[in-house]
Design a protein around this motif. Structure first.
Motif, short mmCIF file in Angstrom:
data_model
loop_
_atom_site.label_atom_id
_atom_site.label_comp_id
_atom_site.label_asym_id
_atom_site.label_seq_id
_atom_site.Cartn_x
_atom_site.Cartn_y
_atom_site.Cartn_z
N ALA A 209 -36.84 2.51 -38.88
CA ALA A 209 -36.39 3.61 -39.74
C ALA A 209 -37.33 4.81 -39.57
O ALA A 209 -36.90 5.96 -39.57
CB ALA A 209 -36.38 3.16 -41.20
N ASP A 210 -38.61 4.51 -39.38
CA ASP A 210 -39.62 5.56 -39.18
C ASP A 210 -39.34 6.35 -37.89
O ASP A 210 -39.38 7.58 -37.90
CB ASP A 210 -41.01 4.89 -39.10
CG ASP A 210 -42.14 5.90 -39.12
OD1 ASP A 210 -42.10 6.82 -39.96
OD2 ASP A 210 -43.06 5.78 -38.28
N LYS A 212 -36.50 6.70 -36.41
CA LYS A 212 -35.27 7.47 -36.61
C LYS A 212 -35.55 8.74 -37.44
O LYS A 212 -35.04 9.81 -37.13
CB LYS A 212 -34.22 6.61 -37.32
CG LYS A 212 -33.60 5.55 -36.42
CD LYS A 212 -32.11 5.60 -36.58
CE LYS A 212 -31.38 4.71 -35.62
NZ LYS A 212 -29.96 5.02 -35.57
N GLU A 213 -36.37 8.58 -38.45
CA GLU A 213 -36.67 9.71 -39.35
C GLU A 213 -37.47 10.80 -38.62
O GLU A 213 -37.16 11.98 -38.71
CB GLU A 213 -37.49 9.18 -40.54
CG GLU A 213 -37.36 10.04 -41.76
CD GLU A 213 -38.02 9.40 -42.97
OE1 GLU A 213 -38.92 10.04 -43.52
OE2 GLU A 213 -37.64 8.27 -43.33
N ALA A 216 -35.18 12.57 -36.14
CA ALA A 216 -34.26 13.49 -36.82
C ALA A 216 -34.99 14.77 -37.23
O ALA A 216 -34.45 15.87 -37.10
CB ALA A 216 -33.65 12.82 -38.05
N THR A 217 -36.23 14.63 -37.69
CA THR A 217 -37.02 15.80 -38.12
C THR A 217 -37.29 16.74 -36.94
O THR A 217 -37.13 17.96 -37.06
CB THR A 217 -38.36 15.35 -38.75
OG1 THR A 217 -38.06 14.53 -39.88
CG2 THR A 217 -39.19 16.53 -39.21
N ASN A 242 -27.66 17.72 -35.73
CA ASN A 242 -28.59 18.15 -36.78
C ASN A 242 -28.06 19.33 -37.58
O ASN A 242 -27.00 19.88 -37.29
CB ASN A 242 -29.96 18.46 -36.16
CG ASN A 242 -29.86 19.51 -35.06
OD1 ASN A 242 -29.22 20.53 -35.23
ND2 ASN A 242 -30.48 19.24 -33.92
#
Length: 351
Positions: A209-210, A212-213, A216-217, A242
C-alpha cells in the motif's frame, strides 16, 4: 504521428547486484581483472532496443582497491560498468539501500569509476553541485530528466552535513519529492520526467500500500514514468490516472536483472521498453504506451553458471528448472510470470 511529433523508446532493467559467487565466475584465469561479457552475452541484443537506457546498479563499483565484497556490504568490480557502457546504457541508477555499504569512501570511489568509464549516474553524488545538476538528455527532440530516490538505507546513516551524497526520503518527505517535481514541471526544463524509486518489501510479488501511495503522489506531481526497485522480484506495471488529468506509467519493481540471488522468481528479470510521444509542440500532454518486456533468467541454482539467458530459451531447452527450492516445470513458470505481469495492463507485451 503528427508532423512535429517527437518520440522516444525508454528502456530499463532491474538490479545488477554482484554477489561474490557471480564475480568469482567472471575472474580472468591466470591474470588480474574480471570479464562479465560471457556471463551476460545473451543480454547484449536486448540493449539494441531503446533510445535511452537506464540500468539499476544495486552494488557500488569501488573495485579491487576498496576490497571486493559480498552481502551484506557489497562492493563490485569496475569491469561491470565498462560492459554496461559497451552495451549502450545511457545512465545508471545508484540510489538504493546498498549505496553506503562502504560508507562515503565507497560512494566517492564508485563515482570516480563511473566518471572514468564515462557513464552518467543518478541518485548518489560526490558534491552538492553534482546533486543539483539535473540529468537531462535531449533525444529525438525530447528533453528527458532522470531523478532517483531511495526510501531504504539498510540502517546506514548519511554523514551529517553531506546529505547530498544520496537522494533519500523517509515517510512524509515524499511530499518534498513531489514539490521538487512540480517545480521542475513549472520551470519547463524537460518534457519527460522519469523517476527511479527504491521502495517496497523484498520478495513480495505485488506492491505494498505504501508503494502505491508514494507512486500516486509522485504521479500526481508530474512524474511521467516511475521505475521501482528493491523487492528483487518482478511486480506488475500499471497506468496511473491522476488529478492533473494525465497518465503515468509505473512498474513497481523491475526485479533482479543480473545477480546471484536464489529463488525461482528472484532469478527472473526483464528488459522493459516503453514508448513516450509528445504529439505536438502545442500539446504538453504525452502519450505513453506500448510497454514490452523480454524476460531473462540467471542460472544461479540450476547449473550454477550465473549465466544470464532469455527465459523463453530456457523454456525451449529444458522441461524442468532445478532450483534449491525444488524442481519447477519451465513452461508453468513462464506462464505464471507472464500472467502476473499482465495483471493491470492486459496488453503488456511480455515474451
Amino acid at each position: 504521428m503528427g508532423n512535429n511529433s517527437k518520440k522516444i523508446t525508454l528502456a530499463a532493467t532491474g538490479d545488477v547486484l554482484l554477489h561474490d559467487r557471480v564475480y568469482k565466475k567472471a575472474k580472468k584465469r591466470g591474470e588480474s581483472g574480471y570479464d562479465f561479457s560471457e556471463l551476460m552475452n545473451e543480454a547484449r541484443p536486448l540493449f539494441e532496443k531503446g533510445d535511452l537506457k537506464i540500468v539499476n546498479q544495486e552494488s557500488i563499483i569501488g573495485g579491487v582497491e576498496l576490497g571486493l565484497s559480498n552481502y551484506p556490504n557489497f562492493n563490485s568490480p569496475v569491469e561491470i560498468g565498462y560492459l554496461l557502457k559497451e552495451y549502450g546504457v545511457d545512465i545508471v541508477n545508484l540510489a538504493n539501500n546498498h549505496i553506503l555499504d562502504k560508507g562515503e569512501k565507497g560512494i566517492l570511489k564508485s563515482i570516480d569509476n563511473w566518471n572514468e568509464i564515462g557513464l552518467p549516474y543518478v541518485g548518489a553524488y560526490n558534491s552538492l553541485e553534482d546533486q543539483q545538476t539535473l540529468r537531462i538528455f535531449n533525444k529525438n527532440g525530447l528533453r528527458v530528466c532522470f531523478l532517483s530516490y531511495t526510501k531504504r538505507m539498510a540502517g546506514m546513516k548519511i554523514p551529517k552535513g553531506k546529505e547530498y551524497l544520496v537522494d533519500s526520503f523517509e515517510g512524509a518527505t515524499v511530499t518534498k519529492i513531489a514539490k521538487f517535481i512540480r517545480s521542475l514541471k513549472a520551470k519547463g526544463l524537460s518534457d519527460v520526467i522519469v523517476v527511479s524509486i527504491h521502495y517496497g518489501k523484498e520478495y513480495h510479488m505485488l506492491p505494498t500500500a505504501d508503494q502505491k501511495e508514494i507512486t500516486a503522489t509522485i504521479s500526481d506531481a508530474g512524474a511521467d514514468v516511475i521505475l521501482g526497485h528493491h523487492p528483487h522480484v518482478l511486480q506488475p506495471p500499471e497506468y496511473i490516472f491522476n488529478s492533473r488529468g494525465t497518465e503515468s506509467f509505473a512498474i513497481y519493481s523491475l526485479g533482479n536483472f543480473f545477480s546471484g540471488q536464489k529463488g525461482i522468481y528472484r532469478q527472473i528479470g526483464g528488459y522493459l521498453t516503453i514508448d513516450i510521444e509528445k504529439p505536438s509542440d502545442e500539446s504538453p500532454l504525452l502519450k505513453i504506451g506500448k510497454p514490452t518486456m523480454q524476460l531473462t533468467y540467471v542460472d544461479s541454482t540450476d547449473d550454477k553458471t550465473f549465466k544470464l539467458h532469455l527465459l523463453k530459451d530456457v523454456v525451449a531447452e529444458r522441461e524442468i528448472i532445478k532450483t534449491h527450492m525444488g524442481d519447477f516445470e519451465s513452461q508453468q513458470v513462464y506462464d505464471k510470470i507472464t500472467n502476473h505481469l499482465k495483471k493491470w495492463i492486459p496488453e503488456f507485451d511480455v515474451t
